[in-house]
Enzyme design. Structure first.
Site, mmCIF file in Angstrom:
data_model
loop_
_atom_site.group_PDB
_atom_site.id
_atom_site.type_symbol
_atom_site.label_atom_id
_atom_site.label_comp_id
_atom_site.label_asym_id
_atom_site.label_seq_id
_atom_site.Cartn_x
_atom_site.Cartn_y
_atom_site.Cartn_z
ATOM 1 N N GLY A 50 -7.514 -108.512 -62.784
ATOM 2 C CA GLY A 50 -8.614 -107.736 -63.371
ATOM 3 C C GLY A 50 -10.005 -108.132 -62.902
ATOM 4 O O GLY A 50 -10.901 -107.308 -62.820
ATOM 5 N N GLU A 104 -13.981 -113.876 -65.702
ATOM 6 C CA GLU A 104 -13.017 -112.964 -66.325
ATOM 7 C C GLU A 104 -13.549 -111.542 -66.339
ATOM 8 O O GLU A 104 -14.763 -111.328 -66.393
ATOM 9 C CB GLU A 104 -12.761 -113.411 -67.774
ATOM 10 C CG GLU A 104 -11.411 -114.072 -68.001
ATOM 11 C CD GLU A 104 -10.221 -113.133 -67.885
ATOM 12 O OE1 GLU A 104 -10.280 -112.121 -67.161
ATOM 13 O OE2 GLU A 104 -9.203 -113.428 -68.517
ATOM 14 N N ASP A 105 -12.650 -110.565 -66.281
ATOM 15 C CA ASP A 105 -13.056 -109.174 -66.426
ATOM 16 C C ASP A 105 -13.440 -108.888 -67.881
ATOM 17 O O ASP A 105 -14.466 -108.297 -68.159
ATOM 18 C CB ASP A 105 -11.942 -108.220 -65.962
ATOM 19 C CG ASP A 105 -10.584 -108.514 -66.592
ATOM 20 O OD1 ASP A 105 -10.437 -109.543 -67.292
ATOM 21 O OD2 ASP A 105 -9.646 -107.717 -66.381
ATOM 22 N N ASP A 108 -10.835 -110.295 -74.783
ATOM 23 C CA ASP A 108 -10.413 -109.434 -75.890
ATOM 24 C C ASP A 108 -10.054 -110.330 -77.076
ATOM 25 O O ASP A 108 -10.937 -110.731 -77.842
ATOM 26 C CB ASP A 108 -9.241 -108.590 -75.381
ATOM 27 C CG ASP A 108 -8.693 -107.609 -76.399
ATOM 28 O OD1 ASP A 108 -9.263 -107.498 -77.487
ATOM 29 O OD2 ASP A 108 -7.681 -106.949 -76.095
ATOM 30 N N LYS A 136 -15.153 -108.107 -76.182
ATOM 31 C CA LYS A 136 -14.913 -107.279 -77.369
ATOM 32 C C LYS A 136 -15.119 -108.196 -78.576
ATOM 33 O O LYS A 136 -14.174 -108.864 -79.008
ATOM 34 C CB LYS A 136 -13.478 -106.730 -77.365
ATOM 35 C CG LYS A 136 -13.177 -105.703 -76.265
ATOM 36 C CD LYS A 136 -11.720 -105.226 -76.352
ATOM 37 C CE LYS A 136 -11.378 -104.207 -75.290
ATOM 38 N NZ LYS A 136 -9.929 -103.889 -75.250
ATOM 39 N N PHE A 157 -9.650 -99.399 -75.698
ATOM 40 C CA PHE A 157 -8.988 -99.703 -74.419
ATOM 41 C C PHE A 157 -9.748 -99.044 -73.278
ATOM 42 O O PHE A 157 -10.031 -97.850 -73.305
ATOM 43 C CB PHE A 157 -7.531 -99.224 -74.435
ATOM 44 C CG PHE A 157 -6.787 -99.668 -73.207
ATOM 45 C CD1 PHE A 157 -6.374 -100.979 -73.067
ATOM 46 C CD2 PHE A 157 -6.528 -98.773 -72.176
ATOM 47 C CE1 PHE A 157 -5.714 -101.410 -71.922
ATOM 48 C CE2 PHE A 157 -5.866 -99.186 -71.024
ATOM 49 C CZ PHE A 157 -5.456 -100.504 -70.902
ATOM 50 N N ASP A 164 -7.055 -102.290 -65.563
ATOM 51 C CA ASP A 164 -5.961 -101.347 -65.307
ATOM 52 C C ASP A 164 -5.297 -100.827 -66.575
ATOM 53 O O ASP A 164 -5.412 -101.408 -67.646
ATOM 54 C CB ASP A 164 -4.875 -102.043 -64.485
ATOM 55 C CG ASP A 164 -4.133 -103.087 -65.324
ATOM 56 O OD1 ASP A 164 -4.803 -104.000 -65.862
ATOM 57 O OD2 ASP A 164 -2.904 -102.966 -65.484
ATOM 58 N N ARG A 170 -7.593 -99.571 -61.382
ATOM 59 C CA ARG A 170 -8.459 -100.707 -61.015
ATOM 60 C C ARG A 170 -9.529 -100.309 -59.998
ATOM 61 O O ARG A 170 -10.581 -100.921 -59.926
ATOM 62 C CB ARG A 170 -7.627 -101.841 -60.396
ATOM 63 C CG ARG A 170 -6.643 -102.484 -61.339
ATOM 64 C CD ARG A 170 -6.128 -103.779 -60.707
ATOM 65 N NE ARG A 170 -4.914 -104.272 -61.361
ATOM 66 C CZ ARG A 170 -4.892 -105.026 -62.449
ATOM 67 N NH1 ARG A 170 -6.019 -105.353 -63.040
ATOM 68 N NH2 ARG A 170 -3.751 -105.445 -62.976
#
Ligand code: IMP
Ligand code: MG
Length: 182
Positions: A50, A104-105, A108, A136, A157, A164, A170
């Site tokens: 990611g 990190e992407d 969560d 988030k 989401f 992805d 992506r």
């Protein structure tokens, strides 16, 4: 508003590319302010898959010598976290005694980062920092405080810019959110 269909789901534009790039400019400046002029060579740890686009964009903007190392972790299945973090590929280089910036992407639940911090401690990292493109805050465990956050988003989401849905989406240059009406 642009819509894209990925397998069974429809997504709509959420964060346009220009806005993502601006947020990356700002977060890169914060990292630079802390690391510019450092005498060590910090490691940028790209958390595959990611984080690949964010890592590339962030790296271009960094003004200190750094080394790129990758690791591949997976936890998602479809649009839900499985709660279990699996190491699909280990660290691509040693990190003993080094300062590591985790790139990190998205953070969560925070489980992936927690697992990562354990892996880094086991491998003898001198210190670790968290730099995430997205956070988030509503779903993130409260004991986790990322050092650098480019953008905060609600608990929906999303796909695109490296993120992805079952491995597709992506390559989208904007970030899209699941459209529940479609
Ligand atoms: P966490 O372990 O719950 O913090 O989840 C982190 C990982 O799950 C991220 O590195 C992503 O790869 C993936 N993930 C979390 N939220 C999303 C999302 O909205 N879309 C796509 N992937 C996500
Ligand atoms: Mg990730």
């Amino acid at each position: 508003m642009e819509r894209v269909k990925l397998f069974d789901k429809t997504f709509k534009t959420f964060i346009p590319n220009e806005e993502i790039e601006k947020a990356i400019d700002n977060v890169a400046e914060k990292v630079n302010a802390d690391f510019r002029g450092c005498t060590d060579i910090p490691i940028l740890l790209c958390v595959l898959n990611g984080s690949i686009m964010f890592t590339a964009e962030l790296m271009k903007r960094l003004e200190f010598n750094c080394e790129l190392v990758s690791i591949k972790l997976t936890s998602y299945c479809g649009t839900e976290s499985t709660g279990k973090v699996r190491q699909a590929m280990g660290l691509t280089a040693g990190i003993k005694g080094r300062r590591v910036i985790i790139v990190e992407d998205i953070v969560d639940s925070g489980n992936t980062i927690l697992e990562l911090q354990k892996i880094l401690a086991d491998h003898g990292a001198a210190a670790s920092y968290i730099c995430t493109m997205l956070l988030k805050p509503e779903s993130c465990r409260k004991d986790l405080h990322p050092d650098y956050v480019a953008m905060e988003i609600p608990n929906d989401f999303i796909v695109g810019f490296g993120l992805d849905y079952n491995e597709i989406g992506r390559n989208l240059k904007d970030i899209y959110v699941l459209d529940p009406e479609a």
